[in-house]
Motif scaffolding. Structure first.
Motif, PDB file in Angstrom:
ATOM      1  N   LYS A 388      25.040  47.074 -23.451  1.00 35.52           N
ATOM      2  CA  LYS A 388      26.006  46.779 -22.524  1.00 35.52           C
ATOM      3  C   LYS A 388      25.858  47.436 -21.382  1.00 35.52           C
ATOM      4  N   GLN A 389      25.869  46.776 -20.139  1.00 32.25           N
ATOM      5  CA  GLN A 389      25.872  47.823 -18.944  1.00 32.25           C
ATOM      6  C   GLN A 389      27.372  48.305 -18.631  1.00 32.25           C
ATOM      7  N   LEU A 390      27.099  49.379 -17.863  1.00 30.20           N
ATOM      8  CA  LEU A 390      28.203  50.053 -17.556  1.00 30.20           C
ATOM      9  C   LEU A 390      28.881  49.429 -16.327  1.00 30.20           C
ATOM     10  N   ALA A 391      29.871  48.558 -16.515  1.00 32.54           N
ATOM     11  CA  ALA A 391      30.333  47.530 -15.542  1.00 32.54           C
ATOM     12  C   ALA A 391      31.765  47.791 -15.311  1.00 32.54           C
ATOM     13  N   LEU A 392      32.130  47.575 -13.947  1.00 26.42           N
ATOM     14  CA  LEU A 392      33.630  47.730 -13.477  1.00 26.42           C
ATOM     15  C   LEU A 392      33.933  46.566 -12.600  1.00 26.42           C
ATOM     16  N   THR A 393      35.164  45.770 -12.686  1.00 23.18           N
ATOM     17  CA  THR A 393      35.365  44.854 -11.737  1.00 23.18           C
ATOM     18  C   THR A 393      36.977  45.381 -11.100  1.00 23.18           C
ATOM     19  N   LEU A 394      36.491  45.510  -9.810  1.00 26.64           N
ATOM     20  CA  LEU A 394      37.731  45.939  -9.022  1.00 26.64           C
ATOM     21  C   LEU A 394      38.553  44.591  -8.341  1.00 26.64           C
ATOM     22  N   PHE A 395      39.913  44.503  -8.359  1.00 29.59           N
ATOM     23  CA  PHE A 395      40.675  43.529  -7.829  1.00 29.59           C
ATOM     24  C   PHE A 395      41.333  44.359  -6.529  1.00 29.59           C
ATOM     25  N   PRO A 396      40.776  44.054  -5.402  1.00 30.62           N
ATOM     26  CA  PRO A 396      41.418  44.582  -3.937  1.00 30.62           C
ATOM     27  C   PRO A 396      42.927  44.022  -3.948  1.00 30.62           C
ATOM     28  N   ASN A 397      43.880  44.832  -3.550  1.00 29.56           N
ATOM     29  CA  ASN A 397      44.950  44.768  -3.511  1.00 29.56           C
ATOM     30  C   ASN A 397      45.531  44.000  -2.509  1.00 29.56           C
ATOM     31  N   PRO A 398      45.797  42.797  -2.594  1.00 26.44           N
ATOM     32  CA  PRO A 398      46.296  42.131  -1.109  1.00 26.44           C
ATOM     33  C   PRO A 398      47.490  42.509  -0.464  1.00 26.44           C
ATOM     34  N   TYR A 399      48.160  43.511  -0.831  1.00 26.99           N
ATOM     35  CA  TYR A 399      49.292  44.039  -0.176  1.00 26.99           C
ATOM     36  C   TYR A 399      48.747  45.309   0.826  1.00 26.99           C
ATOM     37  N   LEU A 400      47.715  45.515   0.609  1.00 29.90           N
ATOM     38  CA  LEU A 400      47.097  46.547   1.515  1.00 29.90           C
ATOM     39  C   LEU A 400      45.977  46.280   2.172  1.00 29.90           C
ATOM     40  N   ALA A 401      46.112  46.009   3.525  1.00 28.30           N
ATOM     41  CA  ALA A 401      45.050  45.366   4.473  1.00 28.30           C
ATOM     42  C   ALA A 401      43.556  45.796   4.101  1.00 28.30           C
ATOM     43  N   SER A 403      42.355  47.347   1.454  1.00 28.81           N
ATOM     44  CA  SER A 403      42.043  47.503  -0.287  1.00 28.81           C
ATOM     45  C   SER A 403      40.266  46.914  -0.120  1.00 28.81           C
ATOM     46  N   LYS A 404      40.117  45.517   0.396  1.00 31.64           N
ATOM     47  CA  LYS A 404      38.816  45.149   0.099  1.00 31.64           C
ATOM     48  C   LYS A 404      37.837  46.041   0.602  1.00 31.64           C
ATOM     49  N   SER A 405      37.946  46.584   1.875  1.00 31.64           N
ATOM     50  CA  SER A 405      36.960  47.665   2.495  1.00 31.64           C
ATOM     51  C   SER A 405      36.740  48.893   1.546  1.00 31.64           C
ATOM     52  N   ILE A 406      37.986  49.343   1.022  1.00 36.70           N
ATOM     53  CA  ILE A 406      37.719  50.447   0.289  1.00 36.70           C
ATOM     54  C   ILE A 406      37.090  50.063  -1.036  1.00 36.70           C
ATOM     55  N   ASP A 407      37.453  48.996  -1.608  1.00 36.36           N
ATOM     56  CA  ASP A 407      36.839  48.759  -3.076  1.00 36.36           C
ATOM     57  C   ASP A 407      35.222  48.352  -2.733  1.00 36.36           C
ATOM     58  N   GLU A 408      34.863  47.861  -1.741  1.00 33.22           N
ATOM     59  CA  GLU A 408      33.345  47.781  -1.478  1.00 33.22           C
ATOM     60  C   GLU A 408      32.661  48.955  -1.252  1.00 33.22           C
ATOM     61  N   LEU A 409      33.423  49.800  -0.504  1.00 35.22           N
ATOM     62  CA  LEU A 409      32.845  51.162  -0.418  1.00 35.22           C
ATOM     63  C   LEU A 409      32.646  51.963  -1.698  1.00 35.22           C
ATOM     64  N   VAL A 410      33.820  51.902  -2.275  1.00 36.19           N
ATOM     65  CA  VAL A 410      33.782  52.571  -3.931  1.00 36.19           C
ATOM     66  C   VAL A 410      32.699  51.998  -4.746  1.00 36.19           C
ATOM     67  N   ALA A 411      32.350  50.512  -4.421  1.00 40.21           N
ATOM     68  CA  ALA A 411      31.396  49.868  -5.343  1.00 40.21           C
ATOM     69  C   ALA A 411      30.072  50.507  -5.007  1.00 40.21           C
ATOM     70  N   GLN A 412      29.672  50.906  -3.885  1.00 42.50           N
ATOM     71  CA  GLN A 412      28.693  51.503  -3.226  1.00 42.50           C
ATOM     72  C   GLN A 412      28.283  53.087  -4.018  1.00 42.50           C
ATOM     73  N   GLN A 424      36.667  41.137  -7.310  1.00 44.68           N
ATOM     74  CA  GLN A 424      37.485  39.768  -7.424  1.00 44.68           C
ATOM     75  C   GLN A 424      38.663  39.761  -6.349  1.00 44.68           C
ATOM     76  N   ALA A 425      38.589  39.197  -5.410  1.00 45.69           N
ATOM     77  CA  ALA A 425      39.736  39.165  -4.311  1.00 45.69           C
ATOM     78  C   ALA A 425      40.514  37.851  -4.547  1.00 45.69           C
ATOM     79  N   PHE A 426      41.746  37.958  -4.552  1.00 46.20           N
ATOM     80  CA  PHE A 426      42.730  37.091  -4.682  1.00 46.20           C
ATOM     81  C   PHE A 426      43.934  37.095  -3.632  1.00 46.20           C
ATOM     82  N   ASP A 427      44.638  36.067  -3.215  1.00 45.57           N
ATOM     83  CA  ASP A 427      45.554  36.143  -2.281  1.00 45.57           C
ATOM     84  C   ASP A 427      46.866  36.564  -3.177  1.00 45.57           C
TER      85      ASP A 427
END
Length: 550
Positions: A388-401, A403-412, A424-427
């Motif tokens: 099994k791969q060392l996998a992690l799914t992050l869900f950006p917090n839509p209440y924080l503008a 969040s998605k940019s931070i999660d993208e950087l954390v992924a790197q 995985q981003a949701f409204d």
């Protein structure tokens, strides 16, 4: 189903008509700041328009008062028993003074007299008792939630006389008085509290005692507030008594951030909520006012679900702690207005200490921990174990503008130590139904931040003791966490609590239960330079009670 109430005032009508063109107007004249410098002296009159990215999906007071969006409206149509500033200092408001016993289990509140709700009924001891009960217990049969983080040790309250309430707790509760300044602790007319939930969800039925009243509202579109002429009981700490200076505030939902900011730039609106942090320097240079108040509460970070493999292994959690470069997040996503995290609690919360060494960025340490845990790098750089791969799914917090940019950087960043990270981003609505709950078995790293007023409430989220929120899925399986949480929650003196809080912070961080990112600025404001006298409380909401147009 809510329906539009009353006609919207002329300015908001013009705004609705003009929003389609506003981006073009601003593009033609960048930096067209309102040049009125103002006299610096408050003056009555004027209407402002506040552009906001959501107005939530319910107006039931208990269920919506802690929302980052509806909280703005509640802060103007209701009062609180005490006022708490951005450093956690507590001062009188509707409660003029208070006493407590030596064990911090009994409190006596002495209320300001002559205060009324906007329906004319008195805000007296009976009304305070009704509010305390609904904050603490909610009414699940009617679909009304208790207020999150309200002390679960609450037993009951008792009316002594129309201006005096005694409040009793089953255990020491030092945080009770500060929590009365929490944004969930809004005082609502008992007539409203007695209504069925579907009628409370109609904002026009929700009666407070604040400096503004609801003039009209339209679901998913706008809320118009007008000032209350007989209001005369604002927090003394704000240095103003009497009615608000402004005549009205219109909250208008505009989803697109660039449209919100362009409307302020062109003078069609006065405040834009949640502009991009990267644009703040440009706005300042153009003469606009920006505000990035920090609230009291948890920093922004990930609550790790220890029941989800491989995060049931402390070495993997610690690798996460040391594999994230927080300085890079601030320099890439934010501005110098943001501060690095020093704990999992904001540094302006009284009693919080610096534990940044427990989660310092150290890529070599993170790699060693994963090696020791048996995760081996493949040819693609992704680690694997038992197929099994060392996998992690992050869900950006839509209440924080951001969040998605931070999660993208954390992924790197985590990719460099061998994680395969997906987003995985949701409204807001979808996120609320599919993600928004600590301990969700499908969410290994729940991105969370939350305001609170007093550190004594922290223990209420760590485990499931005393109906706690159990953020890390541990239940009560970690006896040291249970012990420290109980010591913080049950301390009888501030000195005892601060000592326990220091130990608790170190334990949570070294165990990798909470992975801090940055100190949080969740509420960002761009506003016209004509708008003056705005204040920000301990939970970073802008108050326009003392504001005026220069």
């Amino acid at each position: 189903m809510q329906t539009p109430r009353v006609r919207p005032p002329g300015r908001i009508t013009r705004l609705i008509a003009g929003l389609a063109a506003v981006v073009v107007l601003a593009a033609c004249a960048p930096g067209t700041a309102n040049t009125g410098s103002g006299s610096g002296q408050p003056k009555p009159g004027g209407d402002i328009t506040f552009l906001i990215d959501s107005l939530g999906d319910t107006w039931i007071p208990n269920n919506s008062s802690i929302s980052s969006f509806q909280g703005h409206i509640w802060g103007h149509v209701t009062d609180k028993l005490v006022y708490v500033d951005d450093k956690g200092a507590v001062s009188p408001w509707i409660a003029e003074r208070w006493e407590q016993n030596a064990d911090a289990t009994e409190f006596t509140l002495h209320l300001k007299q002559g205060v009324t709700f906007s329906d004319g009924t008195p805000l007296d001891a009976a009304a305070v008792l009704a509010n305390l009960d609904i904050w603490a217990k909610g009414d699940t049969a009617r679909g009304i939630n208790p207020i999150g983080l309200f002390p679960k040790t609450y037993d009951h309250a008792q009316v002594v006389d129309p201006a005096t309430v005694k409040v009793f707790f089953r255990a020491p509760t030092l945080g009770f008085i500060p929590t009365l300044g929490y944004h969930g602790s809004i005082l609502i007319s008992p007539k409203t509290l007695a209504l069925p939930a579907d009628q409370q969800a109609d904002l026009s039925n929700d009666i407070g005692s604040g400096p503004f009243v609801v003039a009209s509202w339209k679901e998913g579109d706008s809320v118009v507030l007008k000032k209350r002429a007989d209001y005369n009981w604002g927090p003394p700490a704000l240095g103003h008594q009497g009615p608000a200076y402004l005549d009205s505030i219109t909250y208008k939902l505009v989803a697109e951030p660039s449209v919100r900011t362009a409307a302020v730039q062109s003078g069609q609106a006065d405040v834009a909520y949640n502009p991009s942090p990267q644009e703040l320097a440009s706005f300042k240079a153009q003469g606009f006012t920006t505000a990035t108040p920090r609230y009291l509460g948890f920093v922004n970070g990930y609550a790790i679900n220890t029941k989800v493999a491989p995060f049931d292994d402390i070495r993997v959690r610690q690798a996460l702690q040391h594999g994230i470069n927080r300085d890079e997040i601030i320099s890439t996503v934010y501005t110098p207005d943001w501060l690095p995290a020093k704990s999992f609690i904001q540094s302006n919360v009284p009693g919080v200490t610096d534990h940044s060494a427990d989660f310092a960025y150290d890529e070599a340490t993170a790699n060693r921990l994963l090696d020791e845990a048996g995760w081996v790098r493949g040819a693609d750089g992704v680690r694997a174990k038992d197929g099994k791969q060392l996998a992690l799914t992050l869900f950006p917090n839509p209440y924080l503008a951001t969040s998605k940019s931070i999660d993208e950087l954390v992924a790197q960043q985590l990719g460099r130590i061998g994680f395969k990270v997906t987003l995985q981003a949701f409204d807001v609505v979808t996120y609320s139904s599919r993600v928004d709950k600590p301990g969700n078995p499908n969410v290994p790293a729940y991105e969370i931040t939350r305001s609170f007023i007093d550190a004594g409430t922290v223990a209420g989220v760590l485990t499931d003791a005393n109906k706690g929120e159990n953020w890390f899925g541990l239940g009560q399986s970690d006896p040291e966490l249970v012990r420290l949480g109980a010591a913080v929650a049950g301390a009888k003196t501030v000195a005892d609590r601060d000592a326990a809080l220091d130990q608790l912070q170190g334990h949570v961080l070294r165990q990798g239960y909470f992975v801090p990112l940055t100190q949080i600025v969740q509420r960002i404001y761009l506003q016209s330079p004509k708008l003056q006298g705005v204040t920000y409380n301990g939970i970073a909401y802008a108050s326009y009670y003392t504001a005026w147009l220069g």
